[in-house]
Design an enzyme around this catalytic site. Structure first.
Site, mmCIF file in Angstrom:
data_model
loop_
_atom_site.group_PDB
_atom_site.id
_atom_site.type_symbol
_atom_site.label_atom_id
_atom_site.label_comp_id
_atom_site.label_asym_id
_atom_site.label_seq_id
_atom_site.Cartn_x
_atom_site.Cartn_y
_atom_site.Cartn_z
ATOM 1 N N HIS A 114 4.115 34.580 38.337
ATOM 2 C CA HIS A 114 2.718 34.574 37.861
ATOM 3 C C HIS A 114 1.800 33.697 38.260
ATOM 4 O O HIS A 114 0.662 33.580 37.627
ATOM 5 C CB HIS A 114 3.091 34.406 36.296
ATOM 6 C CG HIS A 114 3.840 35.540 35.580
ATOM 7 N ND1 HIS A 114 4.391 35.144 34.415
ATOM 8 C CD2 HIS A 114 4.141 36.750 35.975
ATOM 9 C CE1 HIS A 114 5.070 36.369 34.002
ATOM 10 N NE2 HIS A 114 4.899 37.250 34.861
ATOM 11 N N CYS A 129 -11.847 34.016 44.208
ATOM 12 C CA CYS A 129 -12.964 34.283 43.897
ATOM 13 C C CYS A 129 -13.007 35.852 43.353
ATOM 14 O O CYS A 129 -12.414 36.589 44.038
ATOM 15 C CB CYS A 129 -13.717 34.194 45.271
ATOM 16 S SG CYS A 129 -15.543 34.641 45.078
#
Ligand code: BJW
Ligand code: ZN
Length: 263
Positions: free
Chosen positions: A125, A133
């Protein structure tokens, strides 16, 4: 922490099995970090400002209110930055040194397994210590605590997000491939501190079983996986796992301890 008497025969059998295998793996969840002071997602104290994880850990929540989602992550980064690996993390790191080929698959984003010394770690995860970004896609390590809210990209000025996997997002293909490879090889899978309700990680143990692994669960509570497990150790990982690592180290050095065999 002494091994509970009811765990002793199960630990002895599991350690004996681990002594004989070449490949093993562990799947961990938030429970393994609970004894380090990090709340689990679905346990007591797991709710931040009364939000469930399904309300914050989604691309939709971030699109709607990036500031709110970043406040949650900033709070968690603060907690984690003050936390240390506990005996459960340390025992898993020790197991990597005791089993020839040992892969640690974690749903946790806190980095505590690596801090404890585990080397072969698959963070399915993602990591709370990385940002991505939303405009240029660049991924960077970022350990600022507190982090400016919301943070922006130094290269292009775009909005940064945590480099983690939210609901509705796929796991990274290369990580998923590595997970499948490890689970196909594993003769034993330890399932530690996960409620096993979030897919696809909740299915990893069942895949491993289909591919021939024995399953051992370490959790104070039953989970949907419990009926499928060959070994069930009901307890906290920081209390159970050190006993397993010690038993394995002992049996590797001296052969199995006859006094610990079940009748
Ligand atoms: C102790 C202890 C101690 C306490 N010692 N133990 C199939 C069916 C139904 C739904 C789906 C499905 N497939 C996909 C879905 C949707 C969804 C899903 O699973 N929803 C369910 C909730 C119903 N899954 C997804 O969306 C996933 N994506 C996906 O499948 O994509 C498909 C796709 C393909 C192609 C393109 C696009 C999409 C992504 C899931 C991402 C989950 N992300 C989060 C947040 C990560 C970032 C962050 O940390 O902020 O991951 S949610 C949260 O839950 C986090 C955790 O890793 C994850 C699991 O939680 P975990 O670790 O099990 O913690 P808890 O709190 O639940 O349990 C703690 C346990 O510890 C308990 O059992 C305690 O008893 C125990 N414990 N103290 C040992 N001391
Ligand atoms: Zn950028």
């Amino acid at each position: 922490m002494a091994t509970k008497p009811e765990h002793a025969p199960i630990l002895a059998k599991l350690a004996e099995l681990l002594r004989r295998v070449r490949q093993a793996a562990a799947l961990t969840g938030a429970g393994v970090s609970h004894e380090s002071g990090i709340p689990t997602f679905r346990g007591p104290g797991g709710l931040w400002r009364n939000f469930r994880p399904e309300e914050l850990a989604t691309p939709q929540a971030f699109a709607r209110d990036p500031r709110l989602v970043w406040e949650w992550y900033d709070w968690r980064r603060g907690l984690i930055s003050q936390a240390w690996p506990n005996p459960g993390h340390e025992a898993l790191a020790a197991l990597e040194g005791l089993v020839p080929d040992f892969t640690l698959i974690t749903q946790n984003v806190d980095g505590l397994h690596t801090l404890a010394g585990s080397r072969r770690v698959l963070e399915v995860h993602g990591s709370i210590w990385e940002v991505r970004c939303t405009a240029c896609g660049q991924v960077k390590a970022d350990r600022r605590v507190p982090i400016p809210i919301p943070p922006y990209c130094n290269s292009c000025g775009g909005l940064l997000r945590p480099n983690v996997v939210w609901f509705g997002e796929g796991l990274a293909a290369d990580v998923l491939d590595a997970v499948q490879h490890a689970l196909k090889q594993a003769q034993v899978l330890l399932v530690v501190g996960t409620s096993a309700v979030v897919q696809p990680a909740a299915s990893f143990a069942l895949w491993a079983k289909q591919w021939g692994a024995k399953l051992a669960e370490i959790n104070p509570e039953p989970t949907p996986l419990t009926p499928h497990c060959d070994f069930v150790l009901t307890g906290k990982s920081g209390e159970v796992l050190p006993g397993l690592a010690a038993e394995l180290a002992f049996s590797q050095a001296h052969g199995p301890d006859p006094s610990k065999k079940s009748p």
